[in-house]
Design a protein around this motif. Structure first.
Motif, PDB file in Angstrom:
ATOM      1  N   LEU A  85       0.827  -1.212   0.000  1.00  0.00           N
ATOM      2  CA  LEU A  85       0.000   0.000   0.000  1.00  0.00           C
ATOM      3  C   LEU A  85       0.861   1.262   0.000  1.00  0.00           C
ATOM      4  CD1 LEU A  85      -2.752  -1.049   2.565  1.00  0.00           C
ATOM      5  CD2 LEU A  85      -2.972  -0.953   0.087  1.00  0.00           C
ATOM      6  N   MET A  86       1.921   1.241   0.815  1.00  0.00           N
ATOM      7  CA  MET A  86       2.762   2.445   0.927  1.00  0.00           C
ATOM      8  C   MET A  86       3.383   2.816  -0.411  1.00  0.00           C
ATOM      9  SD  MET A  86       4.711   1.838   4.502  1.00  0.00           S
ATOM     10  CE  MET A  86       5.168   3.447   5.052  1.00  0.00           C
TER      11      MET A  86
ATOM     12  N   LEU B 281       0.773   7.394  -6.074  1.00  0.00           N
ATOM     13  CA  LEU B 281       0.190   7.413  -7.412  1.00  0.00           C
ATOM     14  C   LEU B 281      -1.292   7.048  -7.424  1.00  0.00           C
ATOM     15  CD1 LEU B 281       2.967   5.848  -9.675  1.00  0.00           C
ATOM     16  CD2 LEU B 281       2.119   8.177  -9.697  1.00  0.00           C
ATOM     17  N   SER B 282      -1.675   6.098  -6.560  1.00  0.00           N
ATOM     18  CA  SER B 282      -3.044   5.563  -6.664  1.00  0.00           C
ATOM     19  C   SER B 282      -3.878   5.785  -5.415  1.00  0.00           C
ATOM     20  CB  SER B 282      -2.990   4.059  -6.951  1.00  0.00           C
ATOM     21  OG  SER B 282      -2.040   3.760  -7.924  1.00  0.00           O
ATOM     22  N   GLY B 283      -3.350   6.549  -4.448  1.00  0.00           N
ATOM     23  CA  GLY B 283      -4.013   6.700  -3.156  1.00  0.00           C
ATOM     24  C   GLY B 283      -5.444   7.197  -3.248  1.00  0.00           C
ATOM     25  N   GLY B 284      -5.783   7.956  -4.282  1.00  0.00           N
ATOM     26  CA  GLY B 284      -7.126   8.520  -4.386  1.00  0.00           C
ATOM     27  C   GLY B 284      -8.124   7.574  -5.033  1.00  0.00           C
ATOM     28  N   ARG B 285      -7.655   6.506  -5.626  1.00  0.00           N
ATOM     29  CA  ARG B 285      -8.565   5.619  -6.369  1.00  0.00           C
ATOM     30  C   ARG B 285      -9.388   4.761  -5.408  1.00  0.00           C
ATOM     31  NH1 ARG B 285      -4.861   2.793 -10.784  1.00  0.00           N
ATOM     32  NH2 ARG B 285      -6.852   1.867 -11.391  1.00  0.00           N
TER      33      ARG B 285
ATOM     34  N   ALA C 260      -8.687  -1.653  -1.003  1.00  0.00           N
ATOM     35  CA  ALA C 260      -7.566  -2.540  -0.643  1.00  0.00           C
ATOM     36  C   ALA C 260      -7.057  -2.197   0.752  1.00  0.00           C
ATOM     37  CB  ALA C 260      -6.446  -2.407  -1.669  1.00  0.00           C
ATOM     38  N   GLU C 261      -6.988  -0.891   1.034  1.00  0.00           N
ATOM     39  CA  GLU C 261      -6.529  -0.489   2.367  1.00  0.00           C
ATOM     40  C   GLU C 261      -7.538  -0.910   3.443  1.00  0.00           C
ATOM     41  OE1 GLU C 261      -5.200   3.544   2.811  1.00  0.00           O
ATOM     42  OE2 GLU C 261      -4.166   2.941   4.664  1.00  0.00           O
ATOM     43  N   GLY C 262      -8.826  -0.784   3.112  1.00  0.00           N
ATOM     44  CA  GLY C 262      -9.874  -1.218   4.044  1.00  0.00           C
ATOM     45  C   GLY C 262      -9.761  -2.707   4.344  1.00  0.00           C
TER      46      GLY C 262
END
Lengths: 489, 99
Positions: free
Chosen positions: A353-354, A359-363, A369-371
């Protein structure tokens, strides 16, 4: 675009297969690590049962027969677990389709001990190998084990040059990505043999579920047909309910001990047609399951011990996976190694995730995936902690108590997943991690006081080892969760 | 930058979707090897069929990751996929052998 070199290719494979299967593998390894002490956990979960007991008597064994008869009449396949070094209590057990439920007896007098009904430590064992989903769960777990071998192999190819230097590097106060990478490598490299061994032997145990020795069409047919035949056959159902008279057990036990040696009998299994007296799994690294069979009229039928070299190899592989033969020291070694492997997979998820956050944190897919990662990395231990709380707080009289314990576990896990995924979708990432870690810290830290308050005759300074160990580990989990929550940006 | 150098550099990069395709190919080939090994192994033991099957499973579980990594990793000139495909063919043919 990605550079088409071996190392980058393998890095890509390691990251993606590691993340996708890691979400499941972290639960499998965490539950497996806990299940190393399943017998001891059952003792924690039944605090009414005394921590020590007198030696087994023949009279006590006979006293269990009425309970055995009742279970046989319910079409169960009960078995008696004899007292051992790990558990000094005589227990009548049966499988409810998920866990081995137990009824404890005093090994000296044979008196049934009044203890709460619990799914016990075998809950984690069932979760570990089948995700509590029977054959479907076994397929998922076995397939994940096979994928873990690929993830480990690709990880070795990536780190091959730096394998030894990386061992000596831990920079907990450097940049976060660097620190997590150090944790990942440090948890991986020393425990690689363990991870490989567990992945290989664990997959091998249930290879048949994903790689059957017949064509897939034939195995699907075989899986469907017998169930249909069994359900339609009333003759078979009628036969099951007829319970023969039970013979005195102590003469059978002493006869069996002449074959497998005194003190080497682990359990007595009652099948519809005969009684199996089986060697304990603790007798050696090979899980032989050697057994002496008797008919219900007390006659010797046969002695079964498979000794071909390949069967012996299979028994050793099973033995080293289950580690029921090792003493407390060996089980602690497995526990620590399992914990390190869980940390390896967990830190891998965090790293994945880090590396993609910028690049993709807002998607939406990234936030989901983080959830999922929060639900697995924090939600699972939170549910475990809740399970222990549930065990002590649920009322003892309910018939459905064992099911209620399981419901508590899954409700907490589900709530954690909903909050984790919902919160991450709403971009409350830090709050989600913090709140779940904080709750985990509180629940785990208070498990020790809860144990003292709900266990009769409990004192701080004279706590039996199994209770002290569980309480102290919970305290360590609380400290780690608190520290991570504190350092979250 | 000359056009030749630019195209050579482009060739040195691969898109993630292509990598997914490679993973699928490698997976199918490696799975075929493992499946044929377990399928055929029970026929390869002259004595105890169960023992031969157990041995086949032991080999299959070890072979799957090795074949998978080989097929995916050695993609240049399709060396890996070709080798693993050959192994799969051999294992498939070996299922016809009954000792």
């Amino acid at each position: 675009m990605i550079q088409d070199r071996l190392r980058t290719r393998m890095g890509w494979l390691h990251a993606w297969s590691g993340f996708v299967f890691g979400l499941l593998l972290v639960c499998i390894f965490a539950s497996g690590t806990i299940a190393v002490f399943d017998t001891e956990l059952t003792r924690w979960l039944q605090p009414e049962v005394p921590p020590s007991a007198t030696a087994l008597t023949d009279e006590a064994l006979e006293e269990t027969l009425p309970t055995i008869r009742k279970l046989l009449e319910r079409d169960e396949k009960p078995f008696i677990t004899l007292p051992s070094e790990r558990d000094p209590i005589l227990r009548v057990q049966y499988h409810d389709g998920h866990e081995f439920l137990n009824i404890p007896f005093d090994p000296g007098t044979g008196q049934e001990l009044a203890a709460r009904a619990t799914v016990g430590g075998t809950f984690f064992y069932d979760l570990h190998y089948s995700l509590r989903n029977g054959d479907t769960g076994i397929i998922f777990v076995t397939f994940s084990g096979l994928m873990l071998l690929i993830v480990l192999g690709s990880g070795i190819i990536i780190h091959l040059k730096e394998l030894i230097p990386d061992l000596l590097v831990l920079r907990p106060f450097s940049a976060r990505l660097r620190a997590w990478l150090d944790v990942h490598v440090l948890a991986s490299v020393p425990f690689l043999p363990f991870a490989f061994m567990m992945a290989y032997t664990g997959t091998f145990l249930h290879t048949r579920s994903i790689l059957p020795p017949v064509s897939y069409l034939a195995s699907i047919n075989a899986a469907i047909t017998p169930v249909a035949v069994r359900a339609e056959s009333p003759a078979l159902q009628k036969e099951k309910t007829v319970v023969p008279a039970l013979p005195p057990l102590s003469p059978l036990l002493h006869d069996a001990e002449k074959v497998v040696r005194a003190g080497q009998v682990g359990f007595i299994l009652f099948l519809p047609k005969n009684i199996l007296i089986s060697r304990t799994d603790a007798s050696g690294p090979a899980r032989t399951r050697e057994h002496v069979d008797f008919s219900y009229d007390g006659h010797f039928i046969r002695h079964v011990l498979l000794t071909t070299p390949l069967t012996r190899t299979q028994q050793v592989m099973e033995g080293i996976h289950y580690v029921r033969w090792g003493g407390a020291g060996m089980r602690w070694l497995y526990f620590i190694s399992g914990l390190a492997t869980t940390i390896m997979i967990g830190s891998g998820l965090v790293l994945f995730l880090m590396k993609r956050r910028r690049l993709s944190g807002g998607r939406v897919i990234f936030r989901l995936a983080e959830g999922l990662t929060v639900s697995v990395l924090v939600g699972f231990p939170l549910a475990c902690s809740g399970f222990f709380w549930g065990n002590r707080l649920l009322s003892g009289g309910s018939e459905q108590r064992t099911q209620e314990e399981v419901t508590v576990f899954f409700l907490i896990w589900a709530a954690s997943a909903v909050w984790g995924m919902g919160g991450c979708l709403m971009k409350w990432r830090v709050q989600v991690w913090r709140s779940e870690l904080g709750l985990l810290a509180v629940l785990s830290a208070l498990l020790g006081p809860l144990d003292l308050l709900t266990r009769s005759g409990g004192t701080v300074f004279h706590t039996p080892t199994v209770f002290a160990a569980v309480d102290l580990i919970a305290l360590c989990v609380a400290a780690v969760a608190f520290q991570i929550a504190r350092r979250l940006a | 930058m000359s056009p030749d150098l630019s195209s050579a550099r482009q060739k040195a990069f691969v898109s993630p979707s292509r990598l997914v395709g490679r993973v699928l190919v490698a997976f199918v080939l490696a799975w075929a090897v493992a499946h044929f090994l377990t399928l055929g192994s029970s026929g390869w033991g002259p004595g105890n069929r169960h023992d031969a099957m157990i041995f086949g499973q032991m080999i299959a579980v070890a072979a799957f990751p090795i074949m998978g990594l080989l097929a995916f990793g050695a993609w240049k000139r399709l060396t890996g996929p070709v080798i693993v495909a050959c192994v799969a063919c051999l294992a498939g043919l070996a299922t016809l052998i009954h000792l």
